[in-house]
Motif scaffolding. Sequence first.
Motif, mmCIF file in Angstrom:
data_model
loop_
_atom_site.group_PDB
_atom_site.id
_atom_site.type_symbol
_atom_site.label_atom_id
_atom_site.label_comp_id
_atom_site.label_asym_id
_atom_site.label_seq_id
_atom_site.Cartn_x
_atom_site.Cartn_y
_atom_site.Cartn_z
ATOM 1 N N LYS A 110 -39.449 31.582 -28.125
ATOM 2 C CA LYS A 110 -38.733 30.585 -28.913
ATOM 3 C C LYS A 110 -37.904 29.785 -27.729
ATOM 4 O O LYS A 110 -37.435 30.167 -26.905
ATOM 5 C CB LYS A 110 -38.036 31.096 -29.729
ATOM 6 N N SER A 220 -30.530 23.381 -43.345
ATOM 7 C CA SER A 220 -29.892 24.494 -43.109
ATOM 8 C C SER A 220 -30.655 25.208 -41.996
ATOM 9 O O SER A 220 -31.743 25.206 -42.049
ATOM 10 C CB SER A 220 -29.651 25.554 -44.428
ATOM 11 N N ASP A 222 -31.153 29.082 -40.939
ATOM 12 C CA ASP A 222 -30.885 30.399 -41.257
ATOM 13 C C ASP A 222 -32.121 31.377 -41.276
ATOM 14 O O ASP A 222 -33.292 30.739 -40.991
ATOM 15 C CB ASP A 222 -30.332 30.504 -42.562
ATOM 16 N N GLN A 223 -32.018 32.480 -41.925
ATOM 17 C CA GLN A 223 -33.257 33.219 -41.922
ATOM 18 C C GLN A 223 -34.420 32.804 -42.616
ATOM 19 O O GLN A 223 -35.582 32.650 -42.099
ATOM 20 C CB GLN A 223 -33.010 34.581 -42.337
ATOM 21 N N ALA A 224 -34.386 31.929 -43.631
ATOM 22 C CA ALA A 224 -35.383 31.417 -44.405
ATOM 23 C C ALA A 224 -36.068 30.256 -43.806
ATOM 24 O O ALA A 224 -37.024 29.650 -44.070
ATOM 25 C CB ALA A 224 -34.590 30.856 -45.825
ATOM 26 N N HIS A 225 -35.297 29.717 -42.600
ATOM 27 C CA HIS A 225 -36.195 28.568 -41.933
ATOM 28 C C HIS A 225 -36.384 28.947 -40.478
ATOM 29 O O HIS A 225 -36.897 28.091 -39.695
ATOM 30 C CB HIS A 225 -34.949 27.517 -41.636
ATOM 31 N N LYS A 226 -36.903 30.205 -40.282
ATOM 32 C CA LYS A 226 -37.439 30.712 -39.138
ATOM 33 C C LYS A 226 -38.525 30.008 -38.786
ATOM 34 O O LYS A 226 -39.222 29.749 -37.647
ATOM 35 C CB LYS A 226 -37.562 32.104 -39.177
ATOM 36 N N LYS A 274 -32.247 34.708 -32.228
ATOM 37 C CA LYS A 274 -31.934 34.430 -33.394
ATOM 38 C C LYS A 274 -32.552 35.162 -34.377
ATOM 39 O O LYS A 274 -34.012 35.009 -34.747
ATOM 40 C CB LYS A 274 -31.927 32.977 -33.740
ATOM 41 N N TYR A 275 -31.975 36.098 -35.303
ATOM 42 C CA TYR A 275 -32.685 36.746 -36.221
ATOM 43 C C TYR A 275 -33.799 37.630 -35.469
ATOM 44 O O TYR A 275 -34.052 37.538 -34.315
ATOM 45 C CB TYR A 275 -33.380 35.987 -37.195
ATOM 46 N N ALA A 276 -34.591 38.375 -36.429
ATOM 47 C CA ALA A 276 -35.696 39.422 -35.638
ATOM 48 C C ALA A 276 -36.842 38.222 -35.294
ATOM 49 O O ALA A 276 -37.350 37.717 -36.207
ATOM 50 C CB ALA A 276 -36.042 40.450 -36.713
ATOM 51 N N GLU A 277 -37.614 38.648 -34.333
ATOM 52 C CA GLU A 277 -38.695 37.793 -33.782
ATOM 53 C C GLU A 277 -39.737 38.389 -34.829
ATOM 54 O O GLU A 277 -39.821 39.316 -35.194
ATOM 55 C CB GLU A 277 -39.064 38.203 -32.333
#
Length: 277
Positions: A110, A220, A222-226, A274-277
Amino acid sequence: MNKGVKWVIGIGLVAVVAGGFYAIKQHDKVESKTVTVGIVGDSDRELWEYVKKDAKKDYNVDVKLKTFTDYVQPNKALADGDIDLNAFQTVNYFETQNKNYNGKLLDIGKTYVTPIRLYSDKFKKLGDLPKGATISIPNDPSNAQRALDLLEKAGLLKYNHSVKLPGAKDVTDNPKNIKIKEVQSDQSVGTLKSVDAAVINTNYALDAKLNVDKALYVESVDQAHKGYFNLIATRKGSENKQAYQDVVKAYQTEKTVKHMKDLYGNAEQPAWGKYAE
């Protein structure tokens, strides 16, 4: 032929063979240390110029940049072997486009996330948009859905989420009678003169020197926008090449984070880790 002559010839043959192997090794070494990376737009080039220096200094990898003007050619060039890596696209866009290449491409790291934004030359606040306003959005599948998500979060409309690749025709609730104009991503900045607002990808906004802090609305992170995290891609089978991995490592550093901040302010944020891959 006497023994002395045979000995000289034997030594010569060994030298030739050894020299040949050495030349092959040296050739492989040169090839493996030069990596061509496809990018889109001038704003990305600014950051990659720093990455180039770090790749050379820390890993002795020579990074060559090839700049494209649209989102289609970099994946084609990668699949065709014209470039070694590309770095320009989101996860969602990559997954959609990779199907066109029979899964030939692979995400190897990433880079950054750039919240997409709604801009206007005519209005300063979201609430100022009038009924019947015209808003331009990108017309490629991934970015069109992203734009519709943004407009929905902004409370301007709703669309049919059951549609696999939604566009303007899939808007289901439009209380302000917003008119959606679908355009090529690289043409979105130019529409600001003729529309009331435009959803513009950040790389094009930066190239056009738009003030990201004055956008009417911001996506935003966040997790929902990975799915909107950007990535470095290569061809399957090449992902373990050391030089390619070194380019990723040269990118994913605190120095790069600092350069992002210096170059783009709040427009870009690091996406790795950021967050889990």
